[in-house]
Write an enzyme that holds these catalytic residues in place. Structure first.
Site, short mmCIF file in Angstrom:
data_model
loop_
_atom_site.label_atom_id
_atom_site.label_comp_id
_atom_site.label_asym_id
_atom_site.label_seq_id
_atom_site.Cartn_x
_atom_site.Cartn_y
_atom_site.Cartn_z
N ALA A 43 -88.73 115.34 -98.12
CA ALA A 43 -89.35 115.74 -99.39
C ALA A 43 -90.88 115.78 -99.26
O ALA A 43 -91.54 116.67 -99.79
CB ALA A 43 -88.95 114.78 -100.50
N TYR A 45 -92.55 116.25 -96.44
CA TYR A 45 -92.85 117.40 -95.59
C TYR A 45 -92.86 118.68 -96.42
O TYR A 45 -93.77 119.50 -96.35
CB TYR A 45 -91.82 117.48 -94.46
CG TYR A 45 -91.98 118.65 -93.54
CD1 TYR A 45 -92.82 118.58 -92.43
CD2 TYR A 45 -91.31 119.85 -93.78
CE1 TYR A 45 -92.98 119.66 -91.57
CE2 TYR A 45 -91.46 120.94 -92.94
CZ TYR A 45 -92.29 120.84 -91.84
OH TYR A 45 -92.44 121.92 -91.01
N ASP A 46 -91.82 118.81 -97.25
CA ASP A 46 -91.72 120.00 -98.10
C ASP A 46 -92.92 120.12 -99.03
O ASP A 46 -93.41 121.20 -99.30
CB ASP A 46 -90.43 119.95 -98.94
CG ASP A 46 -89.19 120.06 -98.07
OD1 ASP A 46 -89.32 120.48 -96.91
OD2 ASP A 46 -88.10 119.70 -98.55
N LYS A 124 -78.89 120.47 -66.53
CA LYS A 124 -78.82 121.93 -66.63
C LYS A 124 -78.21 122.27 -67.98
O LYS A 124 -77.03 122.03 -68.23
CB LYS A 124 -77.98 122.52 -65.51
CG LYS A 124 -78.00 124.05 -65.53
CD LYS A 124 -77.39 124.63 -64.28
CE LYS A 124 -77.67 126.11 -64.14
NZ LYS A 124 -77.06 126.92 -65.19
N ARG A 145 -84.68 136.50 -70.73
CA ARG A 145 -84.78 136.68 -69.29
C ARG A 145 -84.41 138.12 -68.88
O ARG A 145 -85.00 138.67 -67.96
CB ARG A 145 -83.83 135.69 -68.62
CG ARG A 145 -83.71 135.83 -67.14
CD ARG A 145 -82.95 134.66 -66.55
NE ARG A 145 -82.81 134.83 -65.12
CZ ARG A 145 -81.82 135.49 -64.52
NH1 ARG A 145 -80.88 136.02 -65.26
NH2 ARG A 145 -81.78 135.61 -63.21
N LYS A 299 -85.07 120.00 -58.16
CA LYS A 299 -86.19 120.87 -57.76
C LYS A 299 -87.11 120.08 -56.84
O LYS A 299 -87.43 118.92 -57.16
CB LYS A 299 -86.97 121.31 -59.00
CG LYS A 299 -86.15 122.15 -59.95
CD LYS A 299 -86.87 122.44 -61.24
CE LYS A 299 -85.97 123.27 -62.15
NZ LYS A 299 -86.50 123.38 -63.51
N LYS A 323 -73.34 121.87 -60.15
CA LYS A 323 -72.53 122.11 -61.35
C LYS A 323 -71.48 121.03 -61.55
O LYS A 323 -70.90 120.52 -60.60
CB LYS A 323 -71.83 123.47 -61.24
CG LYS A 323 -72.77 124.65 -61.08
CD LYS A 323 -73.53 124.97 -62.35
CE LYS A 323 -72.68 125.65 -63.37
NZ LYS A 323 -72.66 127.11 -63.28
N CYS A 435 -41.80 120.41 -91.41
CA CYS A 435 -40.36 120.21 -91.51
C CYS A 435 -40.12 119.59 -92.88
O CYS A 435 -40.81 118.65 -93.28
CB CYS A 435 -39.91 119.25 -90.41
SG CYS A 435 -38.31 118.51 -90.77
N CYS A 441 -35.48 113.60 -90.60
CA CYS A 441 -35.96 114.07 -89.30
C CYS A 441 -36.36 112.91 -88.39
O CYS A 441 -37.20 112.10 -88.76
CB CYS A 441 -37.16 114.98 -89.53
SG CYS A 441 -37.83 115.67 -88.03
S1 IVH Z 1 -84.87 126.37 -63.43
C1 IVH Z 1 -86.51 129.26 -60.60
N1 IVH Z 1 -84.01 124.32 -64.84
O1 IVH Z 1 -79.94 128.03 -65.59
C2 IVH Z 1 -85.80 128.29 -61.45
N2 IVH Z 1 -82.94 126.42 -65.13
O2 IVH Z 1 -78.57 129.36 -63.42
C3 IVH Z 1 -85.15 128.92 -62.58
N3 IVH Z 1 -81.16 126.42 -66.80
O3 IVH Z 1 -81.71 131.05 -65.84
C4 IVH Z 1 -84.49 128.06 -63.54
N4 IVH Z 1 -81.33 124.31 -67.36
O4 IVH Z 1 -81.36 129.65 -67.97
C5 IVH Z 1 -83.85 125.62 -64.56
N5 IVH Z 1 -83.37 122.45 -66.04
C6 IVH Z 1 -83.22 123.75 -65.76
C7 IVH Z 1 -82.26 124.55 -66.40
C8 IVH Z 1 -82.14 125.89 -66.05
C9 IVH Z 1 -80.70 125.45 -67.59
C10 IVH Z 1 -80.63 127.79 -66.77
C11 IVH Z 1 -81.69 128.87 -66.84
C12 IVH Z 1 -81.53 129.68 -65.61
C13 IVH Z 1 -80.12 129.38 -65.23
C14 IVH Z 1 -79.90 129.58 -63.74
#
Ligand code: IVH
Length: 684
Positions: A43, A45-46, A124, A145, A299, A323, A435, A441
């Site tokens: 409220a 915030y609003d 992911k 993308r 990464k 995955k 039923c 039953c």
């Molecule tokens: S890095 C060059 N980090 O997964 C690196 N991607 O399969 C590019 N995604 O197109 C992506 N979580 O849409 C990265 N923590 C994450 C991610 C992620 C989801 C998706 C993203 C990408 C796709 C690739």
């Protein structure tokens, strides 16, 4: 009038107030949508937002594109414009096993010529990738993308996502900064969205990812604004006119500091062993997260090392997606069988060609109900998508229509219960077929007995769930009426049952035979017939035979019985199995004093309405209620102008004050006992 002239007309005090409001709103937005830690009530915030809107309306020259009022409001598009990604948006290579992760790590170490590599491990997310371009810290463009080189311009839509700052916080932003991340929807947001879709007669989304993608790719931004989208940022693209930290983790921290939303689950790990440990931890947490993740991403943390590694055919060599086992797989629907639940509900179960889903072999899945089969147009022979999430029962999500064979056939709801052969009914306006042989039953037997014996029904003391299960397993009870045929010898043989408790149970059964018609009706467990309805039926008809023979219209003459309840009672007694069981129960000796009909000899308190409050010394509240109802009075839960008397025991509640206010007569316990005592005599 030019914007500059407009601005000139804004008094400095107002200008300052507008600046301050925007700052506050952005701050609270950030706490709420990025940190998930709101500080002020909605409220408040609003209120801030309304004040800013008012001021901007009065001084249109003050409006800037990064004002928090400017998230929604862009006009619908004919089609999206095209955006060229100067730095291509790459995709990721996948690893599906630990071996593949070890291979990835080995290749990285060999190329870099090092013993161990530091990685940044991240969840992911399962949504869709977006690019957010900030110019001088102001959000200038949002894009999908697309194919990695060309995407769609979804700026107006991206601006409606409150977790995306329209202006970066803090300082030191590069002149041009492209942030990349995943837009997604939480499980809760997904459920809410689909409820809404259904309510509006629209097609529900198959999964959260489709919902997120469908929502972001809306030509009308006001539609996107209604969708509960959020984001986690996971990388950068183009950077010009500024420098960033030299590690990926450092960059993520920097982005976090500028107000962008970064996953709190990301962390730096050492070597392949650190990666695999992270994977196992996230796999264990997956089912408890508020959103869907389909794996984790590793990464190489050092940016210079990333640059040395480079990329190969659209995916970087410095990252890999590990995955999780998929939650959805495709298989063939071999047949549909119907299971009867303990309340008689028929559930269609899919018999599937066995398929491994999320690491478990699945050969059965639920189809929920008849309605769902129709809605999803599922046919036997179809190729279907099966989903198994966590501990949940596998379900058929959808059909791959393009693979439908010519001889695919619609599953049919059976006419007769597959367990007992009683008629199957689909009550009007309901989605669940049942039923109708509730008393007979075997699938419903235990539940029927449990209800029949319960305290407010036949009140058979000592007949608990475990005992009911034993009696059922040993085939001692085929239908309810067999309860009254139990013999001491049968009972004594049961586990945890001595001669004494066996005798007690037989006594309790014997006692239960003296009951009231209302209790008996309630004990039959007819759908929608609770205690009050049972009492109303008994009062109105006064004879069980009449109730059993009554057509729907006659049943509806009973006060408070509508079409749905009347239909349920009617169908219950049309089922011959149920009628047989009732006859056997009566033959076993169940009986009740004949109740005078309300419509005939009027009960002494008929038409009076009572409310009870406080504690009575001489009886429980239920007993008091029963006594009043037996005299024809109505007992309700709250005091109103229509209340005839309030019965007040010790420590009465707020009902007492209310009754006094309304001038309603208040009876203390003595007066109450006198009243019912006197009336009971009158009844006799
Ligand atoms: S890095 C060059 N980090 O997964 C690196 N991607 O399969 C590019 N995604 O197109 C992506 N979580 O849409 C990265 N923590 C994450 C991610 C992620 C989801 C998706 C993203 C990408 C796709 C690739």
């Amino acid at each position: 009038m030019s914007a500059a002239r407009h601005e000139a007309a804004i008094p400095p005090r107002i200008r300052e107030r507008i600046r301050r409001l925007r700052e506050q709103i952005n701050h609270h937005n950030y706490l709420y949508y990025v940190l998930d830690a709101p500080e002020i009530p909605d409220a408040e915030y609003d209120r801030l937002m309304r004040e800013l809107q008012d001021l901007e309306q009065r001084y249109p020259g003050s409006i800037t594109p990064d004002s928090p009022t400017q998230r929604v409001g862009a006009a619908p598009l004919e089609k999206f414009g095209e955006v060229r990604h100067e730095v291509p948006m790459l995709s990721l290579n996948n690893a599906f096993s630990e071996t593949e992760v070890l291979d990835f790590d080995r290749r990285v170490r060999e190329r870099l010529g090092v013993e161990e590599v530091e990685y940044h491990a991240e969840p992911k997310l399962d949504g869709l990738a977006v690019s957010l371009l900030y110019e001088q810290g102001i959000l200038a463009r949002g894009a999908t993308r697309g194919d990695g080189w060309r995407g769609e311009d979804v700026t107006a839509n991206v601006r409606t996502i409150k977790a995306i700052p329209l202006r970066l916080m803090g300082s030191g932003h590069p002149e041009l900064l492209e942030v990349r991340g995943e837009v997604f929807i939480t499980h809760e947001g997904f459920a809410r969205l689909n409820e809404n879709q259904e309510r509006e007669g629209l097609k529900p989304f198959a999964n959260p990812r489709n919902a997120a993608a469908g929502s972001l790719r809306q030509l009308d931004p006001s539609v996107t604004a209604q969708r509960p989208l959020t984001i986690f940022c996971y990388g950068i693209g183009l950077v010009r006119g500024g420098t960033l930290p030299s590690t990926h983790s450092g960059i993520m921290e920097q982005l976090r500091g500028w107000g962008l939303r970064i996953s709190p689950l990301s962390r730096v790990v050492q070597g392949a062993a650190g990666c695999l440990e992270y994977y196992r931890e996230m796999a264990g947490r997956r089912d408890r997260l508020e959103y869907e993740i389909d794996g984790v991403v590793y990464k190489v943390n050092d940016i210079a090392a990333q640059e040395r590694l480079g990329e190969l055919s659209r995916a970087p060599r410095w990252a890999v997606a590990h995955k999780f086992p998929a939650r959805e797989e495709m298989t063939r629907l071999l047949d549909v069988e119907w299971q009867v639940g303990r309340t008689g509900a028929l559930t269609p179960v899919a018999r599937l060609e066995p398929v491994t889903v999320g690491g478990v072999v699945v050969s059965n899945a639920t189809l929920h109900n008849q309605d769902e089969i129709g809605r999803k147009d599922i046919r036997i022979g179809d190729t279907v998508i099966v989903r198994r999430a966590g501990d949940v029962i596998p379900e058929v999500v959808s059909v791959v229509k393009s693979r439908r064979p010519a001889d695919a056939r619609r599953p049919r709801l059976p006419d007769r219960c597959p367990v007992c052969g009683s008629e199957v009914i689909l009550p009007s306006g309901e989605k669940i077929a049942r039923c109708s042989g509730g008393l007979y039953c075997p699938a419903q037997r235990r539940e029927a007995i449990r209800h029949f014996a319960s305290r407010r029904a036949m009140d058979i003391e000592g007949l608990g769930d475990k005992l009911v299960a034993q009696l059922d397993e040993r085939g001692l009870i085929r239908d309810l009426s067999d309860l009254y045929a139990l013999r001491l010898e049968d009972l004594e043989k049961l586990e945890r049952m001595g001669r004494k408790s066996a005798r007690n149970l037989l006594d309790a059964l014997e006692r239960s035979k003296q009951t009231t018609m209302a209790r008996f009706l309630y004990a039959l467990g007819i759908r929608h017939v609770g205690e009050a309805t049972a009492r109303a039926l008994a009062d109105h008809f006064g004879s069980l035979e009449e109730i059993m023979a009554a057509p729907v219209e006659r049943l509806q003459e009973v006060p408070d019985i509508g079409a749905v309840v009347a239909e349920s009672i009617y169908l219950f007694f049309r089922e011959k199995h149920n009628r047989q069981v009732v006859e056997r129960l009566l033959a076993a000796g169940i009986q009740w004093p004949s109740t005078p009909r309300k419509s005939g000899g009027e009960l002494p308190l008929a038409g009076e309405s009572f409310v009870l409050t406080g504690t009575l010394g001489s009886m429980t509240r239920d007993e008091a209620k029963g006594a009043l109802q037996a005299l024809g009075a109505k007992v309700t839960g709250s005091v109103s102008g229509r209340t005839s008397y309030l019965v007040a025991g010790a420590n009465p509640g707020s009902k007492y004050d209310k009754a006094r206010q309304l001038g309603i007569p208040i009876l203390d316990e003595t007066a109450f006992l006198k009243l019912i005592g006197g009336k009971q005599q009158a009844k006799r």
